[in-house]
Motif scaffolding. Structure first.
Motif, PDB file in Angstrom:
ATOM      1  N   LEU B 146      91.367  58.365  39.404  1.00 38.00           N
ATOM      2  CA  LEU B 146      90.938  56.963  39.410  1.00 38.00           C
ATOM      3  C   LEU B 146      90.800  56.446  40.847  1.00 38.00           C
ATOM      4  CD1 LEU B 146      90.298  54.702  37.399  1.00 38.00           C
ATOM      5  CD2 LEU B 146      92.659  53.908  37.692  1.00 38.00           C
ATOM      6  N   VAL B 147      91.822  56.693  41.661  1.00 41.95           N
ATOM      7  CA  VAL B 147      91.797  56.214  43.051  1.00 41.95           C
ATOM      8  C   VAL B 147      90.645  56.869  43.812  1.00 41.95           C
ATOM      9  CG1 VAL B 147      93.076  56.199  45.222  1.00 41.95           C
ATOM     10  CG2 VAL B 147      94.250  55.671  43.082  1.00 41.95           C
ATOM     11  N   TRP B 148      90.423  58.163  43.567  1.00 38.95           N
ATOM     12  CA  TRP B 148      89.376  58.896  44.263  1.00 38.95           C
ATOM     13  C   TRP B 148      87.988  58.359  43.901  1.00 38.95           C
ATOM     14  CZ3 TRP B 148      88.650  61.478  48.416  1.00 38.95           C
ATOM     15  CH2 TRP B 148      87.533  62.303  48.567  1.00 38.95           C
ATOM     16  N   GLN B 149      87.749  58.125  42.598  1.00 36.89           N
ATOM     17  CA  GLN B 149      86.439  57.601  42.187  1.00 36.89           C
ATOM     18  C   GLN B 149      86.176  56.250  42.851  1.00 36.89           C
ATOM     19  OE1 GLN B 149      84.601  59.749  40.509  1.00 36.89           O
ATOM     20  NE2 GLN B 149      86.379  61.060  40.312  1.00 36.89           N
ATOM     21  N   LEU B 150      87.195  55.364  42.813  1.00 40.02           N
ATOM     22  CA  LEU B 150      87.023  54.028  43.387  1.00 40.02           C
ATOM     23  C   LEU B 150      86.770  54.118  44.899  1.00 40.02           C
ATOM     24  CD1 LEU B 150      89.780  52.052  41.424  1.00 40.02           C
ATOM     25  CD2 LEU B 150      87.292  52.005  41.070  1.00 40.02           C
ATOM     26  N   SER B 151      87.487  55.023  45.582  1.00 42.92           N
ATOM     27  CA  SER B 151      87.303  55.170  47.028  1.00 42.92           C
ATOM     28  C   SER B 151      85.889  55.647  47.353  1.00 42.92           C
ATOM     29  CB  SER B 151      88.301  56.163  47.614  1.00 42.92           C
ATOM     30  OG  SER B 151      89.592  55.900  47.161  1.00 42.92           O
ATOM     31  N   CYS B 152      85.419  56.631  46.584  1.00 43.15           N
ATOM     32  CA  CYS B 152      84.078  57.174  46.840  1.00 43.15           C
ATOM     33  C   CYS B 152      83.010  56.118  46.547  1.00 43.15           C
ATOM     34  CB  CYS B 152      83.827  58.428  46.001  1.00 43.15           C
ATOM     35  SG  CYS B 152      84.859  59.834  46.477  1.00 43.15           S
ATOM     36  N   ILE B 153      83.194  55.367  45.449  1.00 43.23           N
ATOM     37  CA  ILE B 153      82.243  54.292  45.121  1.00 43.23           C
ATOM     38  C   ILE B 153      82.228  53.265  46.253  1.00 43.23           C
ATOM     39  CG2 ILE B 153      81.813  52.344  43.569  1.00 43.23           C
ATOM     40  CD1 ILE B 153      82.922  54.148  41.283  1.00 43.23           C
ATOM     41  N   ALA B 154      83.424  52.902  46.732  1.00 39.84           N
ATOM     42  CA  ALA B 154      83.503  51.922  47.827  1.00 39.84           C
ATOM     43  C   ALA B 154      82.799  52.458  49.073  1.00 39.84           C
ATOM     44  CB  ALA B 154      84.960  51.600  48.132  1.00 39.84           C
ATOM     45  N   GLY B 155      82.996  53.746  49.373  1.00 35.18           N
ATOM     46  CA  GLY B 155      82.354  54.342  50.547  1.00 35.18           C
ATOM     47  C   GLY B 155      80.848  54.321  50.437  1.00 35.18           C
ATOM     48  N   VAL B 156      80.323  54.696  49.240  1.00 30.43           N
ATOM     49  CA  VAL B 156      78.872  54.703  49.034  1.00 30.43           C
ATOM     50  C   VAL B 156      78.334  53.280  49.150  1.00 30.43           C
ATOM     51  CG1 VAL B 156      77.068  55.077  47.305  1.00 30.43           C
ATOM     52  CG2 VAL B 156      78.855  56.798  47.634  1.00 30.43           C
ATOM     53  N   THR B 157      79.065  52.305  48.592  1.00 31.90           N
ATOM     54  CA  THR B 157      78.605  50.920  48.572  1.00 31.90           C
ATOM     55  C   THR B 157      78.650  50.302  49.968  1.00 31.90           C
ATOM     56  OG1 THR B 157      79.598  50.807  46.383  1.00 31.90           O
ATOM     57  CG2 THR B 157      78.866  48.734  47.357  1.00 31.90           C
ATOM     58  N   LEU B 158      79.767  50.516  50.664  1.00 31.93           N
ATOM     59  CA  LEU B 158      79.913  49.922  51.993  1.00 31.93           C
ATOM     60  C   LEU B 158      78.984  50.592  52.996  1.00 31.93           C
ATOM     61  CD1 LEU B 158      83.792  49.533  52.095  1.00 31.93           C
ATOM     62  CD2 LEU B 158      82.090  47.723  51.846  1.00 31.93           C
ATOM     63  N   GLY B 159      78.799  51.911  52.800  1.00 24.58           N
ATOM     64  CA  GLY B 159      77.862  52.661  53.639  1.00 24.58           C
ATOM     65  C   GLY B 159      78.080  52.428  55.115  1.00 24.58           C
ATOM     66  N   SER B 160      77.046  51.929  55.770  1.00 22.63           N
ATOM     67  CA  SER B 160      77.089  51.814  57.228  1.00 22.63           C
ATOM     68  C   SER B 160      78.052  50.736  57.707  1.00 22.63           C
ATOM     69  CB  SER B 160      75.691  51.535  57.764  1.00 22.63           C
ATOM     70  OG  SER B 160      75.142  50.431  57.082  1.00 22.63           O
TER      71      SER B 160
END
Lengths: 103, 232
Positions: B146-160
């Protein structure tokens, strides 16, 4: 499309690797030497990922001083405290400090 | 934990055990998302990959290989090489999971990672076995997932929005250091670490991450050799 296929294949391969012995469990018994060897799996496998991160830069054996210094410091913190979060926090803080000093 | 611990108690204990490792995976997941987008992986696929592969180092490597235009089959081969260590985790856990049905085994295999294995290792090595300890592994696996999915989603969303100069990928390396160092108990463990580390660095130029397999194998053999000389 082909990128999706690549990723799905990577996922399938990863799952096959992970399910391998768990899926077969009970149908055979591992020899004693194999069971003894497994004790060393986390240390050997994870070290194989860590050392190149600390000692290899852009494909050459050339330690990045900031990463190597932060990694060694984190290892000392882990050794003395056995605290995972403190290890990661000290390691990141040390990396940023060393990167800033060595800039 | 007592052998008679309930399913719920085991599950919660697994969540608690994996919590610090999951927290450490957050920066790694963030930087994965940033690099995946930078590598030209579509946002939807970058997010899906976290669930499809669910392996931090492999995902990180995929972004590097895709950015370099590596052909698909070679990407898959490299993923296999870097993830082969999970077969050994699988072997170590298999005897304790032999009584479970296929769905349980498939779920626990899918959730098997360095972090969840490390979190549940003590529970499976200990003498106080307990009939529900697979719930410990499930708790650790699901918590990290769960934590990993949320972190990856946040990374993709925040991007640059996240500068690469922060070197957040180093948190992955630090997590592995935090797992390995407490496991260095006997001389044999030190031998395994030293030989694996030296081999990984010396062989790093090998293609398809074969150095990882060579190093893990050499490290385990070194550990076994010392273990025999060093009876405890």
């Amino acid at each position: 499309m082909s990128l999706w296929l690549t990723m799905l294949a990577a996922g399938a391969v990863t799952f096959a690797i992970r399910v391998s012995f768990i899926g077969l469990a009970g149908r055979f018994s591992a020899p004693p030497w194999f069971s003894r060897m497994l004790r060393f799996v986390p240390v050997a496998a994870l070290t194989a990922l860590v050392w190149p991160d600390l000692l290899v830069t852009a494909g050459a054996i050339a330690p990045d001083p900031a990463r190597l210094g932060a990694g060694v410091l984190a290892a000392l913190v882990a050794w003395h405290t056995r605290n995972i979060l403190l290890t990661i926090a000290c390691g990141m803080a040390a990396l940023w400090l060393f990167q800033w000093v060595l800039r | 934990m007592s052998p008679s611990a309930t399913r719920r108690a085991e599950f919660v204990a697994g969540l608690v055990a994996v919590a610090p490792l999951a927290a450490g995976s957050v920066p790694f997941g963030l930087i994965y998302g940033v690099l995946a987008v930078k590598a030209g992986i579509p946002a939807g696929l970058a997010i899906a990959l976290a669930a499809i592969v669910f392996a931090g180092s492999a995902q990180f490597m995929i972004t590097q290989l895709v950015a370099a235009g590596t052909p698909g089959p070679l990407v898959v081969a490299s993923v296999a090489a870097i993830n082969l260590r999970h077969a050994l985790y699988s072997a170590a856990l298999a005897p304790a999971l032999a009584h479970l049905n296929g769905a349980w085994r498939a779920a626990l295999a899918y959730l098997l990672t360095d972090e969840s294995y490390a979190a549940s290792l003590a529970r499976f090595e200990g003498a106080a076995a307990g009939p529900h300890r697979h719930w410990h592994l499930l708790g650790a696996g699901l918590g990290l997932w769960l934590v990993w999915q949320l972190s990856c989603i946040a990374g993709v969303t925040l991007g640059s929005g996240i500068p690469p100069g922060w070197s957040l990928e180093f948190a992955g390396t630090l997590t592995f250091i935090a797992i390995v160092v407490p496991l260095l108990r006997a001389r044999a463990d030190w031998a395994a670490m030293t030989v694996a580390g030296v081999t990984a660095v010396a062989a790093q130029a090998l293609p398809y991450k074969l150095a990882i397999i060579a190093a893990a194998g050499a490290g385990m053999l070194a550990g076994m050799a010392f273990d025999r000389r060093d009876p405890r």
